[in-house]
Scaffold this active site. Structure first.
Site, PDB file in Angstrom:
ATOM      1  N   GLU A 266      -7.333  11.555  10.893  1.00  9.55           N
ATOM      2  CA  GLU A 266      -7.908  11.835   9.323  1.00  9.55           C
ATOM      3  C   GLU A 266      -9.211  10.612   9.231  1.00  9.55           C
ATOM      4  O   GLU A 266      -9.078   9.433   9.484  1.00  9.55           O
ATOM      5  CB  GLU A 266      -6.791  11.187   8.608  1.00  9.55           C
ATOM      6  CG  GLU A 266      -7.058  11.074   6.881  1.00  9.55           C
ATOM      7  CD  GLU A 266      -7.779   9.972   6.651  1.00  9.55           C
ATOM      8  OE1 GLU A 266      -8.053   9.752   5.151  1.00  9.55           O
ATOM      9  OE2 GLU A 266      -7.538   8.810   7.203  1.00  9.55           O
TER      10      GLU A 266
ATOM     11  N   HIS B 267      -2.194  12.184  -2.286  1.00 10.90           N
ATOM     12  CA  HIS B 267      -1.776  11.021  -2.841  1.00 10.90           C
ATOM     13  C   HIS B 267      -2.868  10.281  -3.192  1.00 10.90           C
ATOM     14  O   HIS B 267      -2.848   9.101  -3.871  1.00 10.90           O
ATOM     15  CB  HIS B 267      -0.858  10.270  -1.751  1.00 10.90           C
ATOM     16  CG  HIS B 267      -1.448   9.847  -0.415  1.00 10.90           C
ATOM     17  ND1 HIS B 267      -1.948  10.874   0.589  1.00 10.90           N
ATOM     18  CD2 HIS B 267      -2.286   8.717  -0.192  1.00 10.90           C
ATOM     19  CE1 HIS B 267      -2.553   9.981   1.364  1.00 10.90           C
ATOM     20  NE2 HIS B 267      -2.604   8.737   0.948  1.00 10.90           N
TER      21      HIS B 267
ATOM     22  N   ASP C 288       0.866  -1.106   0.159  1.00  8.77           N
ATOM     23  CA  ASP C 288       0.106   0.223   0.060  1.00  8.77           C
ATOM     24  C   ASP C 288       0.708   1.381   0.130  1.00  8.77           C
ATOM     25  O   ASP C 288       0.626   2.331   0.524  1.00  8.77           O
ATOM     26  CB  ASP C 288      -1.052  -0.057   1.094  1.00  8.77           C
ATOM     27  CG  ASP C 288      -1.992   0.812   0.919  1.00  8.77           C
ATOM     28  OD1 ASP C 288      -2.482   1.610  -0.125  1.00  8.77           O
ATOM     29  OD2 ASP C 288      -2.884   1.153   2.109  1.00  8.77           O
TER      30      ASP C 288
ATOM     31  N   LEU D 213      -3.031  10.631  12.225  1.00 12.36           N
ATOM     32  CA  LEU D 213      -3.649   9.492  12.528  1.00 12.36           C
ATOM     33  C   LEU D 213      -4.478   8.585  11.409  1.00 12.36           C
ATOM     34  O   LEU D 213      -5.599   9.062  11.142  1.00 12.36           O
ATOM     35  CB  LEU D 213      -4.468   9.467  13.853  1.00 12.36           C
ATOM     36  CG  LEU D 213      -3.720  10.181  15.213  1.00 12.36           C
ATOM     37  CD1 LEU D 213      -4.665  10.150  16.415  1.00 12.36           C
ATOM     38  CD2 LEU D 213      -2.486   9.419  15.502  1.00 12.36           C
ATOM     39  N   ASP D 214      -3.935   7.856  10.733  1.00 14.28           N
ATOM     40  CA  ASP D 214      -4.457   6.940   9.448  1.00 14.28           C
ATOM     41  C   ASP D 214      -5.380   5.851  10.291  1.00 14.28           C
ATOM     42  O   ASP D 214      -4.960   5.377  11.308  1.00 14.28           O
ATOM     43  CB  ASP D 214      -3.429   6.602   8.729  1.00 14.28           C
ATOM     44  CG  ASP D 214      -4.245   5.843   7.511  1.00 14.28           C
ATOM     45  OD1 ASP D 214      -4.484   6.519   6.690  1.00 14.28           O
ATOM     46  OD2 ASP D 214      -4.148   4.608   7.485  1.00 14.28           O
TER      47      ASP D 214
END
Length: 569
Positions: free
Chosen positions: A319, A381, A52, A277-278
């Site tokens: 996020e 992105h 990823d 913070l994903d």
């Protein structure tokens, strides 16, 4: 030189500009980039990752192929602080913790570092023949699974026991390739039978089927094997299977919180002032509750993470994508966090197509009135957000944005494979605007005048066009590569000579070095049809953007104590 507290932020992968982080540091050292960026959001392939393009983290050490400690030190010397990613919900199966589970099974100190599906659902469903619990329907009706079926990866322990672990995102199981000699040694079968079985097995495993499924078939090869021989063959393949993927962390484990603490310390040590913070909204899970943005558990987890971050003087940026009408962005802001302005990219395209800034004004006014601190952007992105716009503009206008960008070469990304449930559209922002320089420059001007900290995708800066060849090379699911083209040193140097790059750098430098673009200054916006006016002012300074959305002409004027100090036409 006095600067504002919301200076522009570059956004790129560590290999996006030149090939590695050292090349980007050299790029930012150029005279053309002086005083342009105050921050740099480096995407997580900076770290030791596998899948990823960085978002499957093995550990948070630096990727030796892309970055060195000296590169971070050079960025610090340039006065550039960092925004870095922390993937809160999951870690790679290649992580030290998961590999220890595979090696030691029940004896692993990390046995409960990840979520054991059967322990989680114990007493809340029926055990299946495959060895996992099927939860009662009423207990999972509010859960959101990102792929078909249950989010499970069956993990084989050293004693042969199969344990299901929670796996929200990507997974892949790989089996060894066996030839006729291997199968003959395992089963004792004749060579001709073993050769046919090898072809049968290797083809089926490549298609994603399990050894047991393949050997259950009736054919001239499997019919020649006894049940004992089939079991031996399955055992050999299963004992050597390997995994790829991202496994969900068990936030009820003290070891996970120790890991969180160590990670935030590491990121701060790299120079991070903001940590994104994903996938944070997937982390808290409870039986019968939502597994995405479970409330109040999500906010409780964020509070605990913030207590850790405060120790290292790091600001958190949670996020999350959610529709405007859900007001999740407002909840995040009310709890004292920065949030993403995922609305701006689509709103600018909508404003250009409608030749009206009314909704832009409405959104800007809300940011000010509710004191919502944001990082805003044009491209990134990922894709240009669409789901987020629901409730802010009509479904018809959202569809118009989709149609416009697709007509200009973009791709619609549906919500996790659910057809006709739009999520984002993938395109470079320059191509989404019709590859017209005037539109790109006005979009940048609006961005830097909107409240917030402007984040600049490197391809937007260089007016990058849709890369359809990259999409073809990436194959199925490779739509995001349309906006991820790496630039060589030669391409960067040529770009710096172009007017569109120079004018963007001029505006960004103006924003960075003019203190009026600050949280302490006053912001106002006016709109009369296609005519747009945006103003920042404090006791000494003011900056005004006047634009016409019908012809994309605009003017920027800046004054200090009534004296003109900057003008852009």
């Amino acid at each position: 030189m006095k600067r504002n507290n919301n200076g522009p932020m570059l956004n790129a992968y560590p290999d996006s500009l030149g090939g590695n982080l050292g090349d980007i540091a050299n790029f930012l050292s150029k005279k053309e980039l002086k005083d342009v960026f105050s921050s740099f959001y480096i995407l997580p392939s900076l770290f030791h990752t596998d899948l990823d393009r960085g978002f499957s983290v093995i550990d948070y050490s630096l990727n030796e192929m892309l970055a060195k400690r000296e590169d971070l030190e050079k960025l610090d010397e340039l006065g550039v602080d960092l925004k870095l990613d922390f993937i809160l919900n999951h870690a790679s199966v290649l992580s030290e913790q998961f590999q220890d589970i595979i090696k030691n099974g029940e004896k692993s100190k990390y046995r409960d570092f990840f979520i054991d599906w059967n322990k989680f659902w114990d007493g809340c469903g029926e055990m299946t023949e495959e060895g996992y619990i099927q939860p009662k329907p009423e207990l999972i009706k509010d859960m959101f699974f990102r792929k078909p079926g249950l989010p499970i990866l069956m993990v084989r322990f050293p004693d042969g026991k199969e344990v299901p672990y929670w796996n929200t995102f990507y997974q892949e199981v790989r089996y060894p390739s066996l030839d006729a000699v291997d199968i003959r040694n395992i089963t004792g079968a004749q060579y001709g039978i073993a050769d046919g079985l090898a072809k049968l097995l290797n083809t089926g495993l490549t298609e994603g089927r399990s050894p047991a499924e393949i050997l259950k078939e009736t054919n001239i090869y499997t019919d020649k094997l006894s049940d004992k021989q089939k079991e031996a063959l399955c055992e050999r393949l299963e004992s050597e299977r390997k995994y790829l993927g991202q496994m969900d962390l068990n936030i009820k484990s003290p070891l996970v919180w120790e890991f969180y603490d160590n990670t935030l310390k590491t990121l701060a040590d790299y120079g991070a002032k903001i940590v994104r913070l994903d996938a944070f909204a997937y982390a808290p899970k409870e039986v019968g509750e939502k597994n995405f943005l479970n409330e109040p558990a999500t906010w409780d987890v964020l509070t605990k993470v913030r207590e850790l971050a405060d120790k290292y003087n790091v600001r958190l940026l949670p996020e999350i994508h959610a529709s405007y009408e859900e007001k999740i962005y407002e909840k995040i802001a009310n709890k004292g966090y920065m949030t993403y302005d995922f609305f701006l990219p689509g709103l600018i395209i909508d404003a250009f197509e409608q030749q009206s800034g009314e909704v832009l004004k409405k959104w800007a006014d809300e940011l000010v009135e509710k004191n919502i601190q944001v990082v805003n952007m044009l491209g990134c992105h990922d894709g240009i957000p669409l789901l987020d716009l629901k409730g802010l503009i009509s479904e018809e206008r959202i569809q118009s944005v989709i149609d416009t960008v697709v007509k200009r070469g973009g791709y619609v990304k549906d919500l996790h494979g659910q057809k006709n449930v739009y999520y984002q559209v993938n395109a470079t922002y320059y191509s989404a605007l019709g590859e017209e320089d005037k539109r790109m420059l006005l979009a940048r001007a609006i961005q830097i005048f909107m409240p917030g900290k402007p984040q600049v995708w490197y391809l937007d800066l260089f007016a990058g066009k849709n890369d359809h060849e990259a999409v073809k090379r990436a194959g199925a699911g490779g739509h995001k590569e349309i906006n991820r083209t790496n630039l060589t040193a030669k391409e960067m140097e040529a770009g710096l000579q172009t007017e569109i790059v120079q004018k963007q750098l001029e505006m960004l430098r103006f924003h960075h070095t003019f203190p009026v673009f600050s949280n302490e200054s006053e912001f106002s916006m006016k709109c009369d049809g296609s005519k747009l006016s945006m103003e920042w002012k404090n006791k000494e300074e003011r900056a005004v953007l006047k634009a016409d959305l019908s012809d994309f002409n605009f003017d920027i004027l800046a004054e200090k104590n009534g004296e003109k100090i900057y003008q852009y036409k």
